[in-house]
Motif scaffolding. Structure first.
Motif, PDB file in Angstrom:
ATOM      1  N   SER A  33       0.825  -1.205   0.000  1.00  0.00           N
ATOM      2  CA  SER A  33       0.000   0.000   0.000  1.00  0.00           C
ATOM      3  C   SER A  33       0.857   1.252   0.000  1.00  0.00           C
ATOM      4  CB  SER A  33      -0.911   0.013   1.241  1.00  0.00           C
ATOM      5  OG  SER A  33      -0.133   0.163   2.418  1.00  0.00           O
ATOM      6  N   MET A  34       0.275   2.371  -0.390  1.00  0.00           N
ATOM      7  CA  MET A  34       0.886   3.698  -0.281  1.00  0.00           C
ATOM      8  C   MET A  34       2.269   3.781  -0.924  1.00  0.00           C
ATOM      9  SD  MET A  34      -0.364   4.650   3.582  1.00  0.00           S
ATOM     10  CE  MET A  34      -0.519   2.947   4.118  1.00  0.00           C
ATOM     11  N   MET A  37       4.458   7.074  -1.083  1.00  0.00           N
ATOM     12  CA  MET A  37       5.134   7.700   0.049  1.00  0.00           C
ATOM     13  C   MET A  37       6.628   7.847  -0.200  1.00  0.00           C
ATOM     14  SD  MET A  37       3.046   8.648   2.445  1.00  0.00           S
ATOM     15  CE  MET A  37       4.255   8.943   3.746  1.00  0.00           C
ATOM     16  N   PHE A  51       5.331  13.040  -0.880  1.00  0.00           N
ATOM     17  CA  PHE A  51       4.581  12.125  -1.744  1.00  0.00           C
ATOM     18  C   PHE A  51       4.864  12.438  -3.205  1.00  0.00           C
ATOM     19  CE2 PHE A  51       1.941  15.507  -0.090  1.00  0.00           C
ATOM     20  CZ  PHE A  51       1.220  16.016  -1.158  1.00  0.00           C
ATOM     21  N   ILE A 120       0.499   9.586  -6.599  1.00  0.00           N
ATOM     22  CA  ILE A 120      -0.824   9.756  -6.021  1.00  0.00           C
ATOM     23  C   ILE A 120      -1.484  10.964  -6.675  1.00  0.00           C
ATOM     24  CG2 ILE A 120       0.055  11.147  -4.087  1.00  0.00           C
ATOM     25  CD1 ILE A 120      -2.227   9.990  -2.383  1.00  0.00           C
ATOM     26  N   VAL A 155       0.653   4.098   9.641  1.00  0.00           N
ATOM     27  CA  VAL A 155      -0.512   4.817   9.140  1.00  0.00           C
ATOM     28  C   VAL A 155      -1.575   4.882  10.224  1.00  0.00           C
ATOM     29  CG1 VAL A 155      -1.499   2.687   8.159  1.00  0.00           C
ATOM     30  CG2 VAL A 155      -2.200   4.919   7.261  1.00  0.00           C
ATOM     31  N   VAL A 199      -4.667  11.809   3.108  1.00  0.00           N
ATOM     32  CA  VAL A 199      -5.298  11.162   1.959  1.00  0.00           C
ATOM     33  C   VAL A 199      -6.771  10.920   2.243  1.00  0.00           C
ATOM     34  CG1 VAL A 199      -5.265   9.167   0.421  1.00  0.00           C
ATOM     35  CG2 VAL A 199      -3.116  10.064   1.340  1.00  0.00           C
TER      36      VAL A 199
END
Length: 249
Positions: A33-34, A37, A51, A120, A155, A199
């Motif tokens: 995920s993510m 970053m 980001f 993102i 997170v 986010v």
């Protein structure tokens, strides 16, 4: 490094710090995920989060501009040798004003977009945020169990706080900010997480900016983020111009 617009926030008794902000009462981020970053670094240590919005551009907080040299991306664990290191372009100019805590970093080369590195999307200017809407913030900052920044990305979910409530609890609140987390909750950010994204609905809406100085467990005021929606045109204009030193204002 070419920083296209450096905008500083000077507030007394308020500080995200040069090693800014930690995730409080969060959890380890899932490995898949993510991937947007970024750890923004100076020589050998983590300074702030950030980001990736394009293969060669990173968004972070302006107050993170502390002798920056490179970014790390592509791994949740900063010590992993598979992590990608890309230098920040060192031919840059910058400008500063009060209360616009946003910085756009130009990288020396483009990040290899793929399974473990992604961009993102930015929030649209007219994207609506509702009171108590659940979003998330992530970072490598300190935790409630550590006085040091951590190697593994963490997170935490935070809820949007009504703007009138936020202004009531902060004596001097800049324009173009979002409040989420902290306040009457036990979740949010602290030293080590500055520059990372807030986010909501899969889009970068805010940039970790400040809370009450050194008070992370937990402040009696909301956490404050720079509102990305107020800078979308500025960001897009600078992406089109590439290396040109364009300043805010």
């Amino acid at each position: 490094m070419q920083v296209l617009g450096r905008l500083l926030l000077f507030l007394t008794l308020i500080c995200a710090g040069s090693h800014a902000h930690r995730i409080i009462n969060g959890k380890l981020a899932p490995e898949d995920s993510m991937q947007f970053m970024v750890s923004v670094q100076s020589k050998t240590y983590h300074v702030c989060g950030g980001f990736l919005i394009k293969e060669d551009f990173v968004v972070t907080a302006a107050h993170c501009d502390v002798n920056l040299t490179h970014v790390i991306l592509g791994e949740h664990n900063l010590k992993n040798r598979n992590a990608k290191k890309i230098n920040i372009n060192n031919k840059y100019k910058h400008s500063s004003t009060v209360s616009h805590d946003i910085m756009l970093i130009k990288l020396d080369s483009g990040a290899p977009i793929g399974n473990n590195i992604q961009t993102i999307p930015l929030a649209e200017k007219n994207m609506n945020l509702e009171d108590n809407q659940e979003c998330f913030v992530a970072g490598w900052g300190k935790t409630e169990k550590s006085n040091f920044v951590v190697d593994d990305l963490r997170v935490v979910n935070v809820s949007i706080i009504n703007q009138k409530v936020c202004k009531h609890n902060w004596t001097h609140l800049p324009n173009n900010v979002i409040c989420a987390g902290g306040f009457s909750t036990d979740k949010g950010f602290c030293q080590g997480d500055s520059g990372g994204p807030l986010v909501c609905n899969g889009k970068a809406v805010g940039i970790v900016s400040f809370n009450k100085k050194e008070n992370c467990i937990y402040p009696n005021v909301p956490n404050v983020y720079t509102d990305v929606r107020g800078y979308v045109d500025w960001i897009k204009d600078n992406l089109k111009k590439g290396m040109s030193p364009i300043y805010w204002g």
